[in-house]
Design a protein around this motif. Structure first.
Motif, mmCIF file in Angstrom:
data_model
loop_
_atom_site.group_PDB
_atom_site.id
_atom_site.type_symbol
_atom_site.label_atom_id
_atom_site.label_comp_id
_atom_site.label_asym_id
_atom_site.label_seq_id
_atom_site.Cartn_x
_atom_site.Cartn_y
_atom_site.Cartn_z
ATOM 1 N N TYR A 1 -36.044 57.601 35.209
ATOM 2 C CA TYR A 1 -34.940 58.467 34.771
ATOM 3 C C TYR A 1 -34.789 59.655 35.707
ATOM 4 O O TYR A 1 -33.679 59.974 36.164
ATOM 5 C CB TYR A 1 -35.180 58.946 33.344
ATOM 6 N N GLU A 2 -35.891 60.315 36.001
ATOM 7 C CA GLU A 2 -35.838 61.494 36.874
ATOM 8 C C GLU A 2 -35.373 61.135 38.281
ATOM 9 O O GLU A 2 -34.594 61.870 38.895
ATOM 10 C CB GLU A 2 -37.212 62.164 36.913
ATOM 11 N N GLN B 1 -31.543 60.126 38.060
ATOM 12 C CA GLN B 1 -30.733 61.284 37.704
ATOM 13 C C GLN B 1 -30.604 62.257 38.866
ATOM 14 O O GLN B 1 -29.562 62.873 39.081
ATOM 15 C CB GLN B 1 -31.358 61.976 36.489
ATOM 16 N N ASP C 1 -26.318 61.989 39.138
ATOM 17 C CA ASP C 1 -26.340 62.629 37.828
ATOM 18 C C ASP C 1 -25.399 61.957 36.825
ATOM 19 O O ASP C 1 -25.618 62.027 35.615
ATOM 20 C CB ASP C 1 -25.966 64.104 37.958
ATOM 21 N N LYS D 1 -26.830 59.694 34.002
ATOM 22 C CA LYS D 1 -27.707 60.274 32.982
ATOM 23 C C LYS D 1 -27.392 59.793 31.565
ATOM 24 O O LYS D 1 -28.307 59.442 30.816
ATOM 25 C CB LYS D 1 -27.635 61.797 33.051
ATOM 26 N N PRO D 2 -26.116 59.742 31.147
ATOM 27 C CA PRO D 2 -25.819 59.334 29.762
ATOM 28 C C PRO D 2 -26.231 57.897 29.437
ATOM 29 O O PRO D 2 -26.321 57.538 28.263
ATOM 30 C CB PRO D 2 -24.288 59.491 29.668
ATOM 31 N N PHE E 1 -29.099 56.518 30.092
ATOM 32 C CA PHE E 1 -30.515 56.452 29.733
ATOM 33 C C PHE E 1 -30.685 56.815 28.259
ATOM 34 O O PHE E 1 -29.883 57.561 27.691
ATOM 35 C CB PHE E 1 -31.341 57.402 30.608
ATOM 36 N N ARG F 1 -31.853 58.491 24.792
ATOM 37 C CA ARG F 1 -31.899 59.920 24.490
ATOM 38 C C ARG F 1 -33.291 60.504 24.631
ATOM 39 O O ARG F 1 -33.456 61.651 25.047
ATOM 40 C CB ARG F 1 -31.378 60.152 23.070
ATOM 41 N N GLN G 1 -33.931 61.256 28.217
ATOM 42 C CA GLN G 1 -33.194 62.451 28.633
ATOM 43 C C GLN G 1 -33.867 63.720 28.128
ATOM 44 O O GLN G 1 -33.866 64.751 28.798
ATOM 45 C CB GLN G 1 -31.761 62.393 28.097
ATOM 46 N N ARG H 1 -36.989 63.903 27.632
ATOM 47 C CA ARG H 1 -38.359 63.871 28.158
ATOM 48 C C ARG H 1 -39.398 63.879 27.033
ATOM 49 O O ARG H 1 -40.410 64.572 27.094
ATOM 50 C CB ARG H 1 -38.609 65.034 29.115
ATOM 51 N N TYR I 1 -32.366 51.824 29.500
ATOM 52 C CA TYR I 1 -31.128 52.073 30.243
ATOM 53 C C TYR I 1 -30.061 51.071 29.819
ATOM 54 O O TYR I 1 -30.300 49.855 29.813
ATOM 55 C CB TYR I 1 -31.387 51.934 31.751
#
Length: 309
Positions: free
Chosen positions: A166-167, A170, A174, A177-178, A180, A182, A185, A187, A203
């Motif tokens: 994710y990191e 992203q 960017d 991001k949506p 992935f 919740r 997001q 973390r 994802y």
């Protein structure tokens, strides 16, 4: 002496009772073994069907320890397929069962009657399964969710790969991001608990649905079972979305140690290859794609490439 006059109205009536067929649903956690557990009861008649599932599957941990996570996941998937089959074939799903999970079987069909299909199922489940507790005995027990057991396996596995992917993605793009989950997001390393036994998907994009998992040489058996769970999650979503998203691909992106890693012994390498072969076979059976990769960067770039196609 006054006589007593009785009529049929003075006796309990079965006029409103429901007649139905019922069958136990059994599961064998060990392939090829005679050992079985009654994990549910199905009742059905011309008006419909009802499935009473075991509500104390956590007791399997007493027998199988950490491996119970995979067994519970298999049971849930088996029930999902059974429900769909009952919707399509009604009693035919019991007379000629076509289970989707190995070890998931339907027992002998019998006739019964009761207040409702639910009542019949609960009655026979109470009589046949040690993995079920009637609701009226302990309401608190009913709050236990099979999915929470599965979450402990996924969330407590120590697999940081989904968060790292994710990191990585992203930071590169960017706008993805949506897509992935919740909890990634946010973390939340412990991973949010599933609601209503929903599968966990890391994802879910416009072209790709993916889960990320690590095959660890230091805990090959444990990580193998968790990777299978992530595959089953993907398969569940794929079945539900059938005919809705023709253009999306369903993939498990797996990080595995490099084949030329000097810290891995020949024995460990053989175990990894054997596990990979079995996972690839299971993915093929479900028409899913398994992509073993060496590094986080390779996995992240794969996601970026797929969504840019």
């Amino acid at each position: 002496m006054m006589g007593i006059t009785l009529s049929s109205e003075d006796f309990p009536s079965l006029a409103d009772s429901v007649h139905a067929k019922w069958a136990p649903v059994m599961f064998s956690p060990i392939a090829g073994s005679c050992e079985q557990f009654v994990v549910g009861v199905v009742t059905a008649n011309d008006s419909g069907f009802y499935i009473q599932k075991a509500n104390r599957l956590e007791r399997l941990e007493c027998f199988y320890g950490e491996s119970a996570t995979a067994a519970i996941a298999a049971i849930e998937i088996g029930f999902e397929y059974l429900e769909q089959d009952l919707l399509q074939r009604s009693l035919g799903a019991l007379l000629e069962p076509e289970p989707a999970v190995t070890g998931f079987t339907i027992g002998n069909i019998k006739s019964s009657e009761g207040k409702s299909l639910e009542n019949i199922a609960a009655t026979w489940m109470t009589a046949n399964s040690s993995l079920y507790v009637p609701e009226h005995l302990d309401l608190k027990m009913q709050k236990f969710s099979v999915s929470s057991q599965m979450d402990r396996g996924v969330g407590g596995s120590g697999d940081r790969l989904p968060f790292l992917v994710y990191e990585y993605v992203q930071a590169k793009r960017d706008g993805l991001k949506p897509f992935f989950s919740r909890d990634l997001q946010a973390r939340q390393i412990a991973r949010a608990k599933r609601k209503n036994q929903q599968p966990v998907i890391d994802y879910s994009g416009s072209r790709l649905v993916a889960n990320f998992a690590t095959l660890k040489v230091s805990a090959i058996s444990r990580s193998f079972e968790l990777v299978k769970l992530r595959l089953w999650d993907l398969d569940t979503v794929k079945v539900r979305e059938h005919n809705e998203f023709h253009h999306r691909e369903y993939e498990l992106l797996l990080q595995r140690p490099s084949s030329n890693d000097p810290q891995i012994t020949d024995k460990q390498q053989n175990s990894l290859e054997s596990a990979l072969k079995e996972l690839e076979s299971q993915a093929d059976d479900k028409s899913l794609r398994l992509h073993p990769m060496d590094t986080l960067e390779q996995i992240g770039e794969h996601v970026l490439k797929k969504e840019a196609a």
